[in-house]
Write a protein that holds these residues in place. Sequence first.
Motif, short mmCIF file in Angstrom:
data_model
loop_
_atom_site.label_atom_id
_atom_site.label_comp_id
_atom_site.label_asym_id
_atom_site.label_seq_id
_atom_site.Cartn_x
_atom_site.Cartn_y
_atom_site.Cartn_z
N SER A 1 6.62 11.61 -3.82
CA SER A 1 6.59 12.93 -3.17
C SER A 1 5.71 12.89 -1.92
N LEU A 2 4.60 12.17 -1.96
CA LEU A 2 3.74 12.04 -0.79
C LEU A 2 4.42 11.22 0.29
N ARG A 3 5.08 10.14 -0.10
CA ARG A 3 5.82 9.33 0.88
C ARG A 3 6.93 10.15 1.53
N GLY A 4 7.64 10.94 0.74
CA GLY A 4 8.70 11.80 1.28
C GLY A 4 8.15 12.78 2.30
N PHE A 5 7.01 13.38 1.98
CA PHE A 5 6.38 14.32 2.91
C PHE A 5 5.95 13.60 4.19
N LEU A 6 5.36 12.42 4.07
CA LEU A 6 4.93 11.67 5.24
C LEU A 6 6.12 11.25 6.10
N TYR A 7 7.21 10.81 5.47
CA TYR A 7 8.42 10.44 6.22
C TYR A 7 8.99 11.66 6.95
N LEU A 8 9.02 12.80 6.27
CA LEU A 8 9.52 14.03 6.89
C LEU A 8 8.65 14.44 8.08
N ALA A 9 7.33 14.38 7.90
CA ALA A 9 6.42 14.73 8.99
C ALA A 9 6.60 13.78 10.18
N ALA A 10 6.79 12.50 9.90
CA ALA A 10 6.99 11.52 10.97
C ALA A 10 8.30 11.81 11.70
N MET A 11 9.36 12.14 10.97
CA MET A 11 10.65 12.44 11.60
C MET A 11 10.55 13.68 12.49
N VAL A 12 9.87 14.73 12.02
CA VAL A 12 9.70 15.93 12.83
C VAL A 12 8.92 15.60 14.10
N TYR A 13 7.87 14.80 13.97
CA TYR A 13 7.06 14.38 15.12
C TYR A 13 7.91 13.59 16.12
N TRP A 14 8.73 12.65 15.63
CA TRP A 14 9.58 11.85 16.51
C TRP A 14 10.63 12.71 17.21
N PHE A 15 11.27 13.61 16.47
CA PHE A 15 12.28 14.48 17.08
C PHE A 15 11.65 15.42 18.10
N TYR A 16 10.44 15.87 17.83
CA TYR A 16 9.75 16.72 18.79
C TYR A 16 9.48 15.93 20.07
N GLY A 17 9.07 14.69 19.97
CA GLY A 17 8.86 13.83 21.14
C GLY A 17 10.15 13.59 21.89
N ILE A 18 11.23 13.36 21.17
CA ILE A 18 12.53 13.16 21.82
C ILE A 18 12.96 14.44 22.54
N ALA A 19 12.68 15.60 21.96
CA ALA A 19 13.03 16.87 22.59
C ALA A 19 12.27 17.06 23.90
N ILE A 20 11.00 16.70 23.93
CA ILE A 20 10.21 16.82 25.15
C ILE A 20 10.75 15.89 26.23
N ILE A 21 11.04 14.65 25.87
CA ILE A 21 11.57 13.69 26.84
C ILE A 21 12.94 14.15 27.35
N SER A 22 13.79 14.64 26.46
CA SER A 22 15.11 15.12 26.86
C SER A 22 15.00 16.32 27.80
N ASP A 23 14.06 17.20 27.54
CA ASP A 23 13.86 18.37 28.39
C ASP A 23 13.45 17.94 29.80
N PHE B 1 0.84 -1.21 0.00
CA PHE B 1 0.00 0.00 0.00
C PHE B 1 0.88 1.25 0.00
N GLU B 2 1.89 1.24 0.85
CA GLU B 2 2.77 2.41 0.95
C GLU B 2 3.60 2.57 -0.32
N ARG B 3 4.02 1.49 -0.92
CA ARG B 3 4.83 1.56 -2.14
C ARG B 3 4.05 2.14 -3.31
N LYS B 4 2.73 2.00 -3.28
CA LYS B 4 1.91 2.50 -4.39
C LYS B 4 1.67 4.00 -4.30
N LEU B 5 1.96 4.62 -3.14
CA LEU B 5 1.79 6.06 -3.01
C LEU B 5 2.86 6.78 -3.82
N PRO B 6 2.56 7.97 -4.30
CA PRO B 6 3.57 8.74 -5.03
C PRO B 6 4.78 9.04 -4.13
#
Length: 84
Positions: A45-67, A38-43
Amino acid sequence: ENGCARVGVAGAMANEHVEAPICGPGGQGLIFPMGGDFERKLPSSLRGFLYLAAMVYWFYGIAIISDLFMAAIEKVTSRRIRKK
């Protein structure tokens, strides 16, 4: 060719070795794509955006825990012991 890394995939015969792109059908990365075909069938550019959004979300969570962790360390190290 299309910006995808290639990974070796065993073919139907034991001596046959076919290289498939990680992000294409039959390809598999270490972590991604998690959604399978299912994920491989997505364009891409959309997968890249979703991966980037997920990475920002994960790093934001790590920043909160580190704080929180650093605040706890500061509290422990700021205590003074009185010697009598």
